[in-house]
Design an enzyme around this catalytic site. Sequence first.
Site, PDB file in Angstrom:
ATOM      1  N   ASN A   1       0.837  -1.203   0.000  1.00  0.00           N
ATOM      2  CA  ASN A   1       0.000   0.000   0.000  1.00  0.00           C
ATOM      3  C   ASN A   1       0.872   1.253   0.000  1.00  0.00           C
ATOM      4  O   ASN A   1       2.092   1.174  -0.026  1.00  0.00           O
ATOM      5  CB  ASN A   1      -0.967  -0.027   1.193  1.00  0.00           C
ATOM      6  CG  ASN A   1      -0.215  -0.112   2.504  1.00  0.00           C
ATOM      7  OD1 ASN A   1       0.578   0.750   2.825  1.00  0.00           O
ATOM      8  ND2 ASN A   1      -0.443  -1.182   3.250  1.00  0.00           N
TER       9      ASN A   1
ATOM     10  N   CYS B   1       1.286   2.030  14.123  1.00  0.00           N
ATOM     11  CA  CYS B   1       1.048   3.011  13.075  1.00  0.00           C
ATOM     12  C   CYS B   1       1.100   2.353  11.695  1.00  0.00           C
ATOM     13  O   CYS B   1       0.696   2.949  10.691  1.00  0.00           O
ATOM     14  CB  CYS B   1       2.151   4.058  13.210  1.00  0.00           C
ATOM     15  SG  CYS B   1       1.825   5.574  12.411  1.00  0.00           S
TER      16      CYS B   1
HETATM   17  N1  CTP Z   1      -3.647  -3.324  12.048  1.00  0.00           N
HETATM   18  C1  CTP Z   1      -2.901  -4.343  12.549  1.00  0.00           C
HETATM   19  N2  CTP Z   1      -2.879  -5.550  11.925  1.00  0.00           N
HETATM   20  C2  CTP Z   1      -3.575  -5.738  10.799  1.00  0.00           C
HETATM   21  C3  CTP Z   1      -4.348  -4.683  10.262  1.00  0.00           C
HETATM   22  C4  CTP Z   1      -4.349  -3.487  10.918  1.00  0.00           C
HETATM   23  O1  CTP Z   1      -2.246  -4.162  13.585  1.00  0.00           O
HETATM   24  N3  CTP Z   1      -3.530  -6.928  10.200  1.00  0.00           N
HETATM   25  C5  CTP Z   1      -3.659  -2.057  12.804  1.00  0.00           C
HETATM   26  C6  CTP Z   1      -3.033  -0.887  12.093  1.00  0.00           C
HETATM   27  O2  CTP Z   1      -1.658  -0.773  12.415  1.00  0.00           O
HETATM   28  C7  CTP Z   1      -3.826   0.280  12.651  1.00  0.00           C
HETATM   29  C8  CTP Z   1      -5.201  -0.307  12.939  1.00  0.00           C
HETATM   30  O3  CTP Z   1      -5.014  -1.716  13.010  1.00  0.00           O
HETATM   31  O4  CTP Z   1      -3.301   0.716  13.867  1.00  0.00           O
HETATM   32  C9  CTP Z   1      -6.247  -0.023  11.941  1.00  0.00           C
HETATM   33  O5  CTP Z   1      -5.822  -0.415  10.666  1.00  0.00           O
HETATM   34  P1  CTP Z   1      -6.807  -0.308   9.442  1.00  0.00           P
HETATM   35  O6  CTP Z   1      -6.131  -0.897   8.230  1.00  0.00           O
HETATM   36  O7  CTP Z   1      -7.311   1.102   9.360  1.00  0.00           O
HETATM   37  O8  CTP Z   1      -7.998  -1.191   9.961  1.00  0.00           O
HETATM   38  P2  CTP Z   1      -8.510  -2.616   9.662  1.00  0.00           P
HETATM   39  O9  CTP Z   1      -8.812  -3.239  10.971  1.00  0.00           O
HETATM   40  O10 CTP Z   1      -7.587  -3.359   8.751  1.00  0.00           O
HETATM   41  O11 CTP Z   1      -9.903  -2.292   8.990  1.00  0.00           O
HETATM   42  P3  CTP Z   1     -10.267  -1.877   7.467  1.00  0.00           P
HETATM   43  O12 CTP Z   1      -9.061  -2.181   6.613  1.00  0.00           O
HETATM   44  O13 CTP Z   1     -11.434  -2.716   7.173  1.00  0.00           O
HETATM   45  O14 CTP Z   1     -10.591  -0.404   7.526  1.00  0.00           O
END
Ligand code: CTP
Length: 404
Positions: A208, A271
């Site tokens: 990403n 983060c």
């Molecule tokens: N995160 C994580 N592990 C993952 C996915 C996300 O630790 N496999 C953490 C990211 O570091 C961030 C938070 O979760 O602090 C939110 O990540 P985000 O990608 O916005 O949320 P998702 O739970 O993946 O939800 P979505 O993609 O459906 O918005």
Amino acid sequence: MELNNKNLLLIICGGISAYKNLDLIRNLKNLGMNIKVILSKSAKEFVTPLSIASLSKNKVYDNEFSLNNEIEMDHIALSRWADLVMVCPATANIISEISQGSAKDLITTVILASNKKVFLVPAMNSKMWENKINQQNVKKLKLAGYYFLGPDNGELACGELGIGKMSKIDEVVLMLKNYFTINNIDLKAIVTAGPTREYIDPVRYITNESSGKQGFEIAKKLRQVGFKTKLILGPSNIDAELEVDTKRVTTCDEMFNATQNSLPCDVLVMCAAVADFKFKKYQKKIKRKAQEMKIDIDENIDLLKYFSNLNQNRPKLVIGFAAETEDLLKNGKAKLLDKRCDWIIANDVSNKNLGFNSDSNKATIIYKNMEIENLPEQSKSSIASNIVYRILRQFDLNGKRDIN
Ligand code: CTP
């Protein structure tokens, strides 16, 4: 977060942003700091010794050695008097001189003789900042333990756009407050940052837009205020090792293992923009003429959720991020509840100039009690200083009430 009675030795060098020190000194005096200033010869072209003396309520030191200065307070005593030395603005010239270990005048001698932290707040034209020799000097200083604040991106005094702008005065003040809150307290932080990569075959992967800048800035600032800090960084071209203990990882599983192996810690800031899915990887490169191509998708572990729900070794403060393109608050609050972390820092990534891969950000902090706080658009460095300020407040280091 007290600056009262702390001693700052402020070294002002000759750059157009030198004038900002007038405001800075006034702010810091109001917070009770004792300030002594050394003005370089060229700084006097931008600010007068009289204005600095009136605001700092102290004698201003000339850069040239003088018998009077040395009788009143010699250069060693001046550096011992200081709790912190700050060079603001730090020009390419002073960066070069310090990196050579020069001791040709009062400024360089005081810095060389200092037994305190030295913060450099650079400001210069972007080509000068990016110049290879300047970058080598900066690198040398970072490795030698000098701390840098900025420079920021933006419109420069010369009218050009780029990196080289001095950090805003508010951020400099915040940096000082943060620095004097925690120093020498034994706390540990882990920060995850950057994207992850999930391979489909040996040469193709899904990733990403994350650059890792925001997480890196947070890790750097946690370290600067005294946290033992570990940065767990996905694929990113940031030279992070210079400023913080860094473990490089590629996939979500590697990020999980690195985080697990780095525990326990007091604060965990997640983060990273972690890929939600991984693939059953083809061992050989998939050929264009492949008869049949089937991609098996597996869900990745949700690191934030996992570490927020630990029974043993749960960090005292777990902070997650939520990058959203719509319904920022609603989605951010839902993530806070779902993952059971302590704060979510939500940012809108629909605007291409903010967040992912840019130098500025705008964020909303959602606390566990659903209180929200907006951090308006500012550099990622400044967002990081604000987050670290709130982390310090949470740890209640000066006996003040915490915010949750
Ligand atoms: N995160 C994580 N592990 C993952 C996915 C996300 O630790 N496999 C953490 C990211 O570091 C961030 C938070 O979760 O602090 C939110 O990540 P985000 O990608 O916005 O949320 P998702 O739970 O993946 O939800 P979505 O993609 O459906 O918005």
